[in-house]
Design a protein around this motif. Structure first.
Motif, PDB file in Angstrom:
ATOM      1  N   LEU A  44       0.807  -1.206   0.000  1.00 41.95           N
ATOM      2  CA  LEU A  44       0.000   0.000   0.000  1.00 41.95           C
ATOM      3  C   LEU A  44       0.848   1.267   0.000  1.00 41.95           C
ATOM      4  O   LEU A  44       0.316   2.364  -0.030  1.00 41.95           O
ATOM      5  CB  LEU A  44      -0.932   0.000   1.208  1.00 41.95           C
ATOM      6  N   LYS A  47       0.013   4.216   2.620  1.00 41.40           N
ATOM      7  CA  LYS A  47      -1.197   5.033   2.537  1.00 41.40           C
ATOM      8  C   LYS A  47      -2.055   4.933   3.801  1.00 41.40           C
ATOM      9  O   LYS A  47      -2.729   5.882   4.163  1.00 41.40           O
ATOM     10  CB  LYS A  47      -2.023   4.646   1.318  1.00 41.40           C
ATOM     11  N   LEU A  48      -2.050   3.786   4.453  1.00 43.16           N
ATOM     12  CA  LEU A  48      -2.904   3.589   5.625  1.00 43.16           C
ATOM     13  C   LEU A  48      -2.109   3.462   6.918  1.00 43.16           C
ATOM     14  O   LEU A  48      -2.646   3.041   7.936  1.00 43.16           O
ATOM     15  CB  LEU A  48      -3.772   2.341   5.427  1.00 43.16           C
ATOM     16  N   ASP A  49      -0.848   3.839   6.892  1.00 41.84           N
ATOM     17  CA  ASP A  49      -0.011   3.664   8.077  1.00 41.84           C
ATOM     18  C   ASP A  49      -0.493   4.488   9.269  1.00 41.84           C
ATOM     19  O   ASP A  49      -0.513   4.019  10.388  1.00 41.84           O
ATOM     20  CB  ASP A  49       1.437   4.023   7.771  1.00 41.84           C
ATOM     21  N   ASN A  50      -0.888   5.740   9.042  1.00 39.91           N
ATOM     22  CA  ASN A  50      -1.242   6.631  10.141  1.00 39.91           C
ATOM     23  C   ASN A  50      -2.740   6.844  10.256  1.00 39.91           C
ATOM     24  O   ASN A  50      -3.178   7.838  10.810  1.00 39.91           O
ATOM     25  CB  ASN A  50      -0.533   7.984   9.955  1.00 39.91           C
ATOM     26  N   GLN A  51      -3.551   5.934   9.763  1.00 36.98           N
ATOM     27  CA  GLN A  51      -5.003   6.082   9.815  1.00 36.98           C
ATOM     28  C   GLN A  51      -5.615   4.991  10.662  1.00 36.98           C
ATOM     29  O   GLN A  51      -5.065   3.898  10.789  1.00 36.98           O
ATOM     30  CB  GLN A  51      -5.599   6.026   8.414  1.00 36.98           C
ATOM     31  N   ASN A  52      -6.765   5.291  11.217  1.00 33.13           N
ATOM     32  CA  ASN A  52      -7.532   4.318  11.971  1.00 33.13           C
ATOM     33  C   ASN A  52      -8.252   3.424  10.953  1.00 33.13           C
ATOM     34  O   ASN A  52      -9.166   3.867  10.266  1.00 33.13           O
ATOM     35  CB  ASN A  52      -8.528   5.019  12.894  1.00 33.13           C
ATOM     36  N   LEU A  53      -7.835   2.187  10.847  1.00 29.68           N
ATOM     37  CA  LEU A  53      -8.369   1.297   9.825  1.00 29.68           C
ATOM     38  C   LEU A  53      -9.853   0.995  10.004  1.00 29.68           C
ATOM     39  O   LEU A  53     -10.580   0.811   9.043  1.00 29.68           O
ATOM     40  CB  LEU A  53      -7.574  -0.004   9.798  1.00 29.68           C
ATOM     41  N   ARG A  54     -10.323   0.956  11.244  1.00 30.08           N
ATOM     42  CA  ARG A  54     -11.740   0.687  11.465  1.00 30.08           C
ATOM     43  C   ARG A  54     -12.607   1.808  10.919  1.00 30.08           C
ATOM     44  O   ARG A  54     -13.636   1.584  10.299  1.00 30.08           O
ATOM     45  CB  ARG A  54     -12.020   0.482  12.945  1.00 30.08           C
ATOM     46  N   SER A  55     -12.199   3.026  11.177  1.00 30.49           N
ATOM     47  CA  SER A  55     -13.010   4.142  10.675  1.00 30.49           C
ATOM     48  C   SER A  55     -12.956   4.212   9.158  1.00 30.49           C
ATOM     49  O   SER A  55     -13.954   4.525   8.504  1.00 30.49           O
ATOM     50  CB  SER A  55     -12.545   5.467  11.287  1.00 30.49           C
ATOM     51  N   VAL A  56     -11.836   3.897   8.552  1.00 27.02           N
ATOM     52  CA  VAL A  56     -11.702   3.908   7.100  1.00 27.02           C
ATOM     53  C   VAL A  56     -12.553   2.801   6.481  1.00 27.02           C
ATOM     54  O   VAL A  56     -13.190   2.983   5.453  1.00 27.02           O
ATOM     55  CB  VAL A  56     -10.218   3.759   6.669  1.00 27.02           C
ATOM     56  N   ALA A  57     -12.616   1.660   7.151  1.00 28.20           N
ATOM     57  CA  ALA A  57     -13.372   0.526   6.621  1.00 28.20           C
ATOM     58  C   ALA A  57     -14.877   0.784   6.627  1.00 28.20           C
ATOM     59  O   ALA A  57     -15.593   0.309   5.755  1.00 28.20           O
ATOM     60  CB  ALA A  57     -13.054  -0.734   7.429  1.00 28.20           C
TER      61      ALA A  57
END
Length: 59
Positions: A44, A47-57
């Motif tokens: 990736l 791109k998603l290293d510093n993001q909350n994956l649950r909220s993005v999902a």
């Protein structure tokens, strides 16, 4: 229930060719246990290293 002693007694009764087959089978069992599972990874590029994956999902 099969015990190691029963297996050893049966192995003692085998001929040399049958014993070789048993040995090859047992050695193949050990090889299958040692193989590691290949886990797929996504590239990736951070791109998603510093993001909350649950909220993005859930977006």
């Amino acid at each position: 229930m099969i015990t190691k002693e029963k297996v050893k007694k049966e192995i003692d009764r085998l001929s040399d060719t049958e014993l070789e087959k048993v040995y090859l089978y047992l050695s193949s069992l050990n090889k299958t246990k040692k193989t590691k599972l290949n886990i797929r990874s996504l590239k990736l590029k951070g791109k998603l290293d510093n993001q909350n994956l649950r909220s993005v999902a859930y977006e």
